[in-house]
Motif scaffolding. Structure first.
Motif, PDB file in Angstrom:
ATOM      1  N   PHE A  76       1.396  -7.833 -14.045  1.00  0.00           N
ATOM      2  CA  PHE A  76       0.494  -8.409 -13.058  1.00  0.00           C
ATOM      3  C   PHE A  76       0.461  -7.458 -11.874  1.00  0.00           C
ATOM      4  O   PHE A  76       1.417  -6.746 -11.609  1.00  0.00           O
ATOM      5  N   LYS A  77      -0.636  -7.456 -11.139  1.00  0.00           N
ATOM      6  CA  LYS A  77      -0.691  -6.628  -9.945  1.00  0.00           C
ATOM      7  C   LYS A  77      -1.374  -7.395  -8.823  1.00  0.00           C
ATOM      8  O   LYS A  77      -2.154  -8.312  -9.061  1.00  0.00           O
ATOM      9  N   ASP A  78      -1.012  -7.026  -7.617  1.00  0.00           N
ATOM     10  CA  ASP A  78      -1.652  -7.565  -6.422  1.00  0.00           C
ATOM     11  C   ASP A  78      -1.808  -6.405  -5.457  1.00  0.00           C
ATOM     12  O   ASP A  78      -0.807  -5.876  -4.949  1.00  0.00           O
ATOM     13  N   ILE A  79      -3.032  -5.986  -5.222  1.00  0.00           N
ATOM     14  CA  ILE A  79      -3.264  -4.802  -4.377  1.00  0.00           C
ATOM     15  C   ILE A  79      -2.803  -5.017  -2.934  1.00  0.00           C
ATOM     16  O   ILE A  79      -2.573  -4.053  -2.218  1.00  0.00           O
ATOM     17  N   ASP A  80      -2.626  -6.276  -2.538  1.00  0.00           N
ATOM     18  CA  ASP A  80      -2.179  -6.563  -1.170  1.00  0.00           C
ATOM     19  C   ASP A  80      -0.731  -6.149  -0.940  1.00  0.00           C
ATOM     20  O   ASP A  80      -0.323  -5.948   0.209  1.00  0.00           O
ATOM     21  N   ILE A  81       0.055  -6.008  -2.005  1.00  0.00           N
ATOM     22  CA  ILE A  81       1.459  -5.605  -1.862  1.00  0.00           C
ATOM     23  C   ILE A  81       1.545  -4.227  -1.207  1.00  0.00           C
ATOM     24  O   ILE A  81       2.494  -3.942  -0.481  1.00  0.00           O
ATOM     25  N   ASN A  82       0.529  -3.399  -1.423  1.00  0.00           N
ATOM     26  CA  ASN A  82       0.538  -2.049  -0.849  1.00  0.00           C
ATOM     27  C   ASN A  82       0.313  -2.030   0.658  1.00  0.00           C
ATOM     28  O   ASN A  82       0.647  -1.039   1.320  1.00  0.00           O
ATOM     29  N   VAL A  83      -0.271  -3.106   1.227  1.00  0.00           N
ATOM     30  CA  VAL A  83      -0.598  -3.107   2.659  1.00  0.00           C
ATOM     31  C   VAL A  83       0.032  -4.248   3.440  1.00  0.00           C
ATOM     32  O   VAL A  83       0.011  -4.237   4.658  1.00  0.00           O
ATOM     33  N   ASP A  84       0.600  -5.226   2.748  1.00  0.00           N
ATOM     34  CA  ASP A  84       1.171  -6.401   3.421  1.00  0.00           C
ATOM     35  C   ASP A  84       2.635  -6.526   3.016  1.00  0.00           C
ATOM     36  O   ASP A  84       2.954  -6.833   1.863  1.00  0.00           O
ATOM     37  N   THR A  85       3.528  -6.274   3.946  1.00  0.00           N
ATOM     38  CA  THR A  85       4.963  -6.302   3.639  1.00  0.00           C
ATOM     39  C   THR A  85       5.462  -7.707   3.302  1.00  0.00           C
ATOM     40  O   THR A  85       6.528  -7.865   2.727  1.00  0.00           O
ATOM     41  N   PRO A  98      -6.690 -12.008  -4.751  1.00  0.00           N
ATOM     42  CA  PRO A  98      -5.842 -12.697  -5.729  1.00  0.00           C
ATOM     43  C   PRO A  98      -5.123 -11.689  -6.627  1.00  0.00           C
ATOM     44  O   PRO A  98      -5.604 -10.572  -6.831  1.00  0.00           O
ATOM     45  N   PRO A  99      -3.956 -12.085  -7.181  1.00  0.00           N
ATOM     46  CA  PRO A  99      -3.295 -11.224  -8.167  1.00  0.00           C
ATOM     47  C   PRO A  99      -4.213 -11.042  -9.379  1.00  0.00           C
ATOM     48  O   PRO A  99      -5.136 -11.833  -9.599  1.00  0.00           O
ATOM     49  N   GLU A 100      -3.928 -10.023 -10.154  1.00  0.00           N
ATOM     50  CA  GLU A 100      -4.725  -9.728 -11.339  1.00  0.00           C
ATOM     51  C   GLU A 100      -3.809  -9.493 -12.532  1.00  0.00           C
ATOM     52  O   GLU A 100      -2.660  -9.076 -12.371  1.00  0.00           O
ATOM     53  N   ILE A 101      -4.355  -9.748 -13.733  1.00  0.00           N
ATOM     54  CA  ILE A 101      -3.645  -9.403 -14.957  1.00  0.00           C
ATOM     55  C   ILE A 101      -3.871  -7.921 -15.180  1.00  0.00           C
ATOM     56  O   ILE A 101      -5.004  -7.455 -15.222  1.00  0.00           O
ATOM     57  N   ASN A 102      -2.784  -7.204 -15.291  1.00  0.00           N
ATOM     58  CA  ASN A 102      -2.889  -5.764 -15.485  1.00  0.00           C
ATOM     59  C   ASN A 102      -2.625  -5.387 -16.942  1.00  0.00           C
ATOM     60  O   ASN A 102      -3.129  -4.393 -17.417  1.00  0.00           O
ATOM     61  N   LYS A 103      -1.813  -6.212 -17.635  1.00  0.00           N
ATOM     62  CA  LYS A 103      -1.439  -5.920 -19.016  1.00  0.00           C
ATOM     63  C   LYS A 103      -1.179  -7.229 -19.736  1.00  0.00           C
ATOM     64  O   LYS A 103      -0.517  -8.114 -19.206  1.00  0.00           O
ATOM     65  N   LYS A 104      -1.708  -7.342 -20.968  1.00  0.00           N
ATOM     66  CA  LYS A 104      -1.490  -8.551 -21.767  1.00  0.00           C
ATOM     67  C   LYS A 104      -0.015  -8.666 -22.140  1.00  0.00           C
ATOM     68  O   LYS A 104       0.602  -7.696 -22.581  1.00  0.00           O
TER      69      LYS A 104
END
Length: 181
Positions: free
Chosen positions: A49-58, A22-28
């Protein structure tokens, strides 16, 4: 090797399949205070917000939306968000004065999401009083004749948007005589 014979080599290919996170809150998100009548364009940074899947899933992208907080009766029509960039646009009017709490949801392409509670504070700007529809005009004049004793309540002829916002706000009246000039 078994210690007596030459070593045997075998090459293996391992394919690691990504499991969607799932996406995560990276900064308030901390929106600045604005005044009634102001417009705010706030760009969510890549670090909001960040989603670590963006780095491996186009195919992975984040989408954004504004959601009312549960049990909130405040309208969010003055708050908009670009679904693909997350840019927030707020146009504050008199009815938006005060604090408004809402949620920004970041969702991935596979339906997982994270919510972040956000508050926008809109400061009041003093508005002038205005005439209401009860104000006499040519189409609904008040007729007063010589020697008539007339009492007229003019309090419903005028209103002020700030009366509902500021307890110290009141309309005062001054009657001036027309000198005929």
């Amino acid at each position: 090797s078994d210690g007596f014979n030459s070593p045997v080599k075998q090459e293996l290919n391992i394919n690691v399949i990504n499991v969607n996170d799932p996406p995560e809150i990276n900064k308030k998100i901390d929106l600045p205070t604005i005044s009634q009548g102001q417009e705010l364009n706030y760009k969510l940074t890549k670090t909001g917000f960040k989603d670590i899947d963006i780095n491996v899933d186009t195919n992975e992208k984040l989408k954004f939306e504004i959601i009312a907080k549960q049990n909130s009766s405040k309208s969010l029509e003055f708050i908009n968000i670009d679904k693909s960039t997350g840019e927030i646009n707020i146009i504050a009017r008199n009815e938006n004065v005060g604090e408004t709490d809402f949620i920004i949801r970041a969702s991935d392409n596979y339906g997982l999401f994270v919510d972040q509670e956000v508050t926008i504070k809109v400061l009041n700007i003093n508005d002038p009083p205005f005439k209401t529809n009860n104000f006499p005009e040519i189409k609904n004049p008040i007729n007063v004749f010589v020697d008539d004793l007339v009492s007229i309540n003019i309090s419903n002829w005028f209103d002020d948007l700030d009366i509902d916002i500021n307890n110290n706000e009141k309309i005062t009246f001054e009657i001036l005589e027309d000198d005929g000039s």
